[in-house]
Design a protein around this motif. Structure first.
Motif, PDB file in Angstrom:
ATOM      1  N   ILE A  30       0.840  -1.205   0.000  1.00  0.00           N
ATOM      2  CA  ILE A  30       0.000   0.000   0.000  1.00  0.00           C
ATOM      3  C   ILE A  30       0.872   1.251   0.000  1.00  0.00           C
ATOM      4  CG2 ILE A  30      -1.662   1.360   1.333  1.00  0.00           C
ATOM      5  CD1 ILE A  30      -2.752  -1.420   2.342  1.00  0.00           C
ATOM      6  N   VAL A  31       1.772   1.343   0.964  1.00  0.00           N
ATOM      7  CA  VAL A  31       2.568   2.573   1.080  1.00  0.00           C
ATOM      8  C   VAL A  31       3.655   2.649   0.015  1.00  0.00           C
ATOM      9  CG1 VAL A  31       2.060   2.833   3.532  1.00  0.00           C
ATOM     10  CG2 VAL A  31       4.160   1.681   2.842  1.00  0.00           C
ATOM     11  N   GLY A  32       4.071   1.499  -0.493  1.00  0.00           N
ATOM     12  CA  GLY A  32       5.073   1.497  -1.544  1.00  0.00           C
ATOM     13  C   GLY A  32       4.598   2.171  -2.819  1.00  0.00           C
ATOM     14  N   ALA A  33       3.297   2.282  -2.987  1.00  0.00           N
ATOM     15  CA  ALA A  33       2.746   2.970  -4.154  1.00  0.00           C
ATOM     16  C   ALA A  33       2.767   4.492  -3.994  1.00  0.00           C
ATOM     17  CB  ALA A  33       1.309   2.499  -4.401  1.00  0.00           C
ATOM     18  N   LEU A  34       3.034   4.965  -2.780  1.00  0.00           N
ATOM     19  CA  LEU A  34       3.078   6.407  -2.540  1.00  0.00           C
ATOM     20  C   LEU A  34       4.404   6.979  -3.020  1.00  0.00           C
ATOM     21  CD1 LEU A  34       1.647   6.453   1.095  1.00  0.00           C
ATOM     22  CD2 LEU A  34       0.403   6.895  -1.032  1.00  0.00           C
ATOM     23  N   LYS A  35       4.352   8.122  -3.640  1.00  0.00           N
ATOM     24  CA  LYS A  35       5.561   8.762  -4.154  1.00  0.00           C
ATOM     25  C   LYS A  35       6.572   9.027  -3.041  1.00  0.00           C
ATOM     26  CE  LYS A  35       7.148  12.671  -6.829  1.00  0.00           C
ATOM     27  NZ  LYS A  35       6.814  13.940  -7.442  1.00  0.00           N
ATOM     28  N   ALA A  36       6.099   9.362  -1.850  1.00  0.00           N
ATOM     29  CA  ALA A  36       6.981   9.740  -0.739  1.00  0.00           C
ATOM     30  C   ALA A  36       7.677   8.560  -0.066  1.00  0.00           C
ATOM     31  CB  ALA A  36       6.192  10.528   0.304  1.00  0.00           C
ATOM     32  N   CYS A  37       7.226   7.337  -0.327  1.00  0.00           N
ATOM     33  CA  CYS A  37       7.845   6.153   0.272  1.00  0.00           C
ATOM     34  C   CYS A  37       8.955   5.659  -0.643  1.00  0.00           C
ATOM     35  CB  CYS A  37       6.809   5.053   0.487  1.00  0.00           C
ATOM     36  SG  CYS A  37       7.491   3.562   1.230  1.00  0.00           S
ATOM     37  N   GLN A  38      10.174   5.718  -0.153  1.00  0.00           N
ATOM     38  CA  GLN A  38      11.322   5.298  -0.945  1.00  0.00           C
ATOM     39  C   GLN A  38      11.726   3.848  -0.664  1.00  0.00           C
ATOM     40  OE1 GLN A  38      12.265   7.359  -3.343  1.00  0.00           O
ATOM     41  NE2 GLN A  38      10.670   8.688  -2.538  1.00  0.00           N
ATOM     42  N   LEU A  39      11.393   3.371   0.546  1.00  0.00           N
ATOM     43  CA  LEU A  39      11.742   2.002   0.931  1.00  0.00           C
ATOM     44  C   LEU A  39      10.839   1.573   2.074  1.00  0.00           C
ATOM     45  CD1 LEU A  39      13.946  -0.395   0.799  1.00  0.00           C
ATOM     46  CD2 LEU A  39      14.913   0.734   2.792  1.00  0.00           C
ATOM     47  N   TYR A  40      10.356   0.351   2.007  1.00  0.00           N
ATOM     48  CA  TYR A  40       9.627  -0.269   3.117  1.00  0.00           C
ATOM     49  C   TYR A  40       9.985  -1.747   3.057  1.00  0.00           C
ATOM     50  CZ  TYR A  40       5.838  -1.242   6.427  1.00  0.00           C
ATOM     51  OH  TYR A  40       5.102  -1.615   7.527  1.00  0.00           O
ATOM     52  N   ALA A  41      10.924  -2.143   3.872  1.00  0.00           N
ATOM     53  CA  ALA A  41      11.434  -3.513   3.841  1.00  0.00           C
ATOM     54  C   ALA A  41      11.048  -4.238   5.122  1.00  0.00           C
ATOM     55  CB  ALA A  41      12.945  -3.505   3.688  1.00  0.00           C
ATOM     56  N   VAL A  42      10.546  -5.442   4.978  1.00  0.00           N
ATOM     57  CA  VAL A  42      10.164  -6.295   6.102  1.00  0.00           C
ATOM     58  C   VAL A  42      11.155  -7.449   6.135  1.00  0.00           C
ATOM     59  CG1 VAL A  42       8.333  -7.732   7.080  1.00  0.00           C
ATOM     60  CG2 VAL A  42       7.733  -5.665   5.778  1.00  0.00           C
ATOM     61  N   SER A  43      11.727  -7.704   7.306  1.00  0.00           N
ATOM     62  CA  SER A  43      12.732  -8.763   7.413  1.00  0.00           C
ATOM     63  C   SER A  43      12.635  -9.456   8.763  1.00  0.00           C
ATOM     64  CB  SER A  43      14.136  -8.186   7.203  1.00  0.00           C
ATOM     65  OG  SER A  43      14.393  -7.152   8.120  1.00  0.00           O
ATOM     66  N   GLN A  44      13.376 -10.536   8.860  1.00  0.00           N
ATOM     67  CA  GLN A  44      13.418 -11.326  10.091  1.00  0.00           C
ATOM     68  C   GLN A  44      14.837 -11.860  10.228  1.00  0.00           C
ATOM     69  OE1 GLN A  44      11.118 -15.015  10.129  1.00  0.00           O
ATOM     70  NE2 GLN A  44      10.472 -14.557  12.209  1.00  0.00           N
ATOM     71  N   PRO A  45      15.319 -12.033  11.448  1.00  0.00           N
ATOM     72  CA  PRO A  45      16.643 -12.629  11.613  1.00  0.00           C
ATOM     73  C   PRO A  45      16.707 -13.999  10.923  1.00  0.00           C
ATOM     74  CG  PRO A  45      15.873 -11.742  13.700  1.00  0.00           C
ATOM     75  CD  PRO A  45      14.714 -11.663  12.744  1.00  0.00           C
TER      76      PRO A  45
END
Length: 107
Positions: A30-45
Motif C-alpha cells: 500500500i505505502v510502496g505505491a506512494l511517491k513519498a515512500c522510498q523504501l519499506y522492507a520487512v525482514s526477520q533474523p
C-alpha cells in the motif's frame, strides 16, 4: 539528505511472526505505491524467532505520519496489534548519510 529513516522491530507472540510479517508486507504494498515512500522492507533474523524488522525511508516524517492515517493502513495496524507480544516499541530514527537508493519512478 533530509529523508526520514525509521528502523525497528516488532515482537510477535509465539508462532505469530510469519502472520505479522505478512500483514506488514501487505502494508508495504500500500505505502510502496506512494511517491513519498522510498523504501519499506520487512525482514526477520536468519535464525527465525519472534522478531520482525521494518526499515522505512520516506521523503519526510510528515509523509510517514500521513501514511499511518490511511484507512487501509489503519485496518492492517488493527489486524497486527493482537499478534504482538507487548506494546510496540518506537523504532530508531536514523540520519541517512548516503548509499544506494533506487531513484523512484513513481508519479
Amino acid at each position: 539528505m533530509s529523508q526520514f529513516v525509521l528502523h525497528g522491530s516488532l515482537r510477535a507472540q509465539d508462532s505469530k511472526a510469519l502472520e505479522l510479517a505478512q500483514i506488514l508486507i501487505q502494508a508495504s504494498e500500500i505505502v510502496g505505491a506512494l511517491k513519498a515512500c522510498q523504501l519499506y522492507a520487512v525482514s526477520q533474523p536468519a535464525t527465525g524467532g519472534n522478531e520482525v524488522w521494518v526499515t522505512e525511508i520516506w521523503d519526510s516524517k510528515a509523509d510517514h505520519q500521513a501514511s499511518l492515517q490511511m484507512p487501509e493502513v489503519r485496518a492492517l495496524i488493527s489486524q497486527a496489534m493482537p499478534l504482538l507480544d507487548g506494546a510496540p516499541q518506537g523504532g530508531q530514527v536514523l540520519d541517512l548519510l548516503g548509499g544506494y537508493i533506487p531513484v523512484s519512478s513513481k508519479s
